[in-house]
Design an enzyme around this catalytic site. Structure first.
Site, mmCIF file in Angstrom:
data_model
loop_
_atom_site.group_PDB
_atom_site.id
_atom_site.type_symbol
_atom_site.label_atom_id
_atom_site.label_comp_id
_atom_site.label_asym_id
_atom_site.label_seq_id
_atom_site.Cartn_x
_atom_site.Cartn_y
_atom_site.Cartn_z
ATOM 1 N N ASN A 189 0.875 -1.198 0.264
ATOM 2 C CA ASN A 189 0.216 -0.173 0.012
ATOM 3 C C ASN A 189 0.416 1.528 0.098
ATOM 4 O OD1 ASN A 189 -1.497 -1.746 0.198
ATOM 5 N ND2 ASN A 189 -2.733 -1.370 2.145
ATOM 6 N N ILE A 190 0.248 2.166 -0.501
ATOM 7 C CA ILE A 190 0.987 3.182 -0.889
ATOM 8 C C ILE A 190 0.197 4.691 -0.050
ATOM 9 C CG2 ILE A 190 1.731 2.791 -2.985
ATOM 10 C CD1 ILE A 190 -1.049 5.187 -3.826
ATOM 11 N N HIS A 247 6.246 -1.041 -2.904
ATOM 12 C CA HIS A 247 5.082 -0.050 -4.005
ATOM 13 C C HIS A 247 5.563 1.362 -4.060
ATOM 14 C CE1 HIS A 247 2.701 -4.496 -5.247
ATOM 15 N NE2 HIS A 247 4.403 -3.861 -6.434
ATOM 16 N N CYS A 290 16.886 15.230 -10.052
ATOM 17 C CA CYS A 290 18.230 14.981 -9.341
ATOM 18 C C CYS A 290 18.209 13.256 -8.671
ATOM 19 C CB CYS A 290 18.372 16.478 -9.170
ATOM 20 S SG CYS A 290 17.098 16.028 -7.193
ATOM 21 N N CYS A 330 16.314 21.555 -6.366
ATOM 22 C CA CYS A 330 17.256 21.988 -7.464
ATOM 23 C C CYS A 330 16.018 22.117 -8.482
ATOM 24 C CB CYS A 330 17.877 19.931 -8.370
ATOM 25 S SG CYS A 330 16.247 19.422 -9.364
ATOM 26 N N THR A 389 -4.689 -9.588 1.016
ATOM 27 C CA THR A 389 -3.889 -8.644 -0.846
ATOM 28 C C THR A 389 -4.467 -10.212 -1.440
ATOM 29 O OG1 THR A 389 -1.584 -8.669 -1.823
ATOM 30 C CG2 THR A 389 -1.799 -10.447 0.371
HETATM 31 P P1 OAD Z 1 -6.133 -6.691 -4.602
HETATM 32 O O1 OAD Z 1 -7.453 -5.625 -5.116
HETATM 33 O O2 OAD Z 1 -5.694 -7.314 -5.445
HETATM 34 O O3 OAD Z 1 -6.933 -7.649 -3.181
HETATM 35 C C1 OAD Z 1 -6.809 -6.881 -1.910
HETATM 36 C C2 OAD Z 1 -7.878 -8.272 -1.227
HETATM 37 O O4 OAD Z 1 -7.900 -7.552 -0.182
HETATM 38 C C3 OAD Z 1 -8.261 -8.788 -1.886
HETATM 39 O O5 OAD Z 1 -8.279 -10.462 -1.977
HETATM 40 C C4 OAD Z 1 -9.575 -8.817 -0.980
HETATM 41 O O6 OAD Z 1 -11.238 -10.012 -0.566
HETATM 42 C C5 OAD Z 1 -9.636 -8.136 0.084
HETATM 43 N N1 OAD Z 1 -10.057 -7.092 1.035
HETATM 44 C C6 OAD Z 1 -10.620 -6.790 0.745
HETATM 45 N N2 OAD Z 1 -11.448 -6.148 2.192
HETATM 46 C C7 OAD Z 1 -11.100 -6.763 3.182
HETATM 47 C C8 OAD Z 1 -10.704 -6.416 4.722
HETATM 48 N N3 OAD Z 1 -11.012 -5.804 5.595
HETATM 49 N N4 OAD Z 1 -9.885 -7.004 5.344
HETATM 50 C C9 OAD Z 1 -9.461 -8.390 4.705
HETATM 51 N N5 OAD Z 1 -9.045 -8.299 3.667
HETATM 52 C C10 OAD Z 1 -10.560 -7.522 2.373
HETATM 53 O O7 OAD Z 1 -5.063 -5.867 -4.112
HETATM 54 P P2 OAD Z 1 -3.329 -6.253 -3.771
HETATM 55 O O8 OAD Z 1 -3.901 -7.314 -3.262
HETATM 56 O O9 OAD Z 1 -3.042 -5.320 -2.205
HETATM 57 O O10 OAD Z 1 0.210 -1.888 -7.358
HETATM 58 O O11 OAD Z 1 -2.627 -5.595 -4.782
HETATM 59 C C11 OAD Z 1 -1.518 -6.117 -5.414
HETATM 60 C C12 OAD Z 1 -1.304 -4.414 -5.949
HETATM 61 O O12 OAD Z 1 -1.893 -4.533 -7.150
HETATM 62 C C13 OAD Z 1 -1.538 -2.989 -5.442
HETATM 63 O O13 OAD Z 1 0.078 -2.603 -4.237
HETATM 64 C C14 OAD Z 1 -1.235 -2.604 -6.584
HETATM 65 C C15 OAD Z 1 -2.112 -2.938 -7.856
HETATM 66 O O14 OAD Z 1 -2.033 -3.230 -8.778
HETATM 67 C C16 OAD Z 1 0.687 -1.341 -8.265
HETATM 68 O O15 OAD Z 1 -0.134 -0.614 -8.175
HETATM 69 C C17 OAD Z 1 1.615 -1.611 -8.542
#
Ligand code: OAD
Length: 276
Positions: A110-111, A127, A138, A177, A213
């Site tokens: 997360n960002i 990320h 720079c 810069c 995730t």
């Molecule tokens: P995703 O959107 O792929 O997955 C989020 C997960 O969180 C899902 O599996 C949901 O079921 C779960 N979820 C939703 N609400 C929740 C809650 N309250 N508690 C627990 N789980 C919950 O997101 P990421 O896996 O983080 O990258 O995605 C990875 C990367 O994909 C991100 O960092 C981003 C994106 O492209 C970049 O932007 C480089």
């Protein structure tokens, strides 16, 4: 009942841990009002990441190239959503686990900076972090305060909507810069940040918490496997299912903002009575 048993099991692993590491994704911030990427209605359901232009979008914006309307809408939504977002009980539980000396590191995709806002001090943001700007001339990095970031974000959105390139360059010229800065976040096709450190933290953990995730984006999604191969116990919390089913000891289906505080309470109880 099954969930109660899993909470107890997870709390026991955590209470006994010598080094707990958390690996988080967008789900952890869902209860702070930030949409996830891959859930129904999530960001990648509504926006086509290819159309947004990945990391190249920043070069396009500052060079006067045409910025796709979808990218303007995406930036505009993210500025509004992130400005409102505050840590939720899941983030605060992780902050507390660090203060208790149990949680050593949060590795996050997360960002949004919410782990730091909730009190975690050792956070590896593979990320990037939207509050940090990177000079495109720079390479200098600048951390912005909340007010400054969102004032800049709102102004940028206005300029983007008006197609005012000079205005955009003026607002984004933040470096000493004189250079134009972009958010220090990872776009598609760009290298992840601090991955070797993240891997080494995962390998030295004896318990890894995998939180919210989908495990679809690599190389970040390798983290649980590194921990597993180094013999860590794995606990997963996800609202829609277990995505690391083959690796985890405990796979809980539920919201991190609800389950983490419950686990924390049990960890406190176990620690207060026990020999751990
Ligand atoms: P995703 O959107 O792929 O997955 C989020 C997960 O969180 C899902 O599996 C949901 O079921 C779960 N979820 C939703 N609400 C929740 C809650 N309250 N508690 C627990 N789980 C919950 O997101 P990421 O896996 O983080 O990258 O995605 C990875 C990367 O994909 C991100 O960092 C981003 C994106 O492209 C970049 O932007 C480089």
């Amino acid at each position: 009942m099954e969930l109660e048993r899993q909470i107890e099991e997870a709390a026991t692993y955590i209470a006994r841990a010598r080094k707990l590491v958390a690996f988080s994704g967008a789900g952890v911030s869902a209860e702070s009002g930030i949409p996830t990427f891959r859930d129904p209605g999530g960001l990648w359901d509504r926006f086509d990441p290819l159309e947004l232009g990945g990391g190249d979008i920043f070069t396009s914006i500052f060079s006067g190239a045409r910025v796709p309307q979808a990218a303007v809408d995406f930036v505009s939504e993210m500025v509004a959503v992130l400005e409102r977002a505050r840590p939720n009980p899941g983030h605060y539980a992780l902050g507390e686990l660090e203060r208790m000396g149990i949680l050593r590191t949060v590795i996050t995709q997360n960002i949004d900076n919410l782990h730091r806002e909730a009190g975690n001090t050792k956070v590896i943001e593979v990320h990037g972090n939207i509050f940090r700007m990177a000079c495109m001339i720079c390479g200098n990095r600048i951390m912005l305060e909340r007010e400054e970031l969102f004032a800049m974000g709102r102004e940028l959105v206005e300029m983007l909507r008006a197609g005012n390139i000079q205005g955009i360059v003026r607002v984004a010229s933040k470096c000493r810069c004189g250079g134009v800065c972009r958010p220090d976040v990872v776009g598609f096709g760009e290298p992840v940040q601090e991955m070797p450190r993240a891997i080494s933290e995962a390998q030295s953990a004896d318990v890894l918490l995998i939180l919210g995730t989908s495990g679809m984006v690599y190389p970040a999604a390798y983290i649980p496997e590194y921990a597993k191969r180094a013999k860590a116990r794995l606990v997963e919390i996800n609202a829609t299912g277990c995505y690391f089913q083959d690796l985890v000891e405990v796979g809980m289906v539920g919201k991190s903002g609800e389950l983490l505080p419950r686990i924390l309470e049990r960890v406190k109880y176990l620690r207060s009575y026990s020999v751990f």
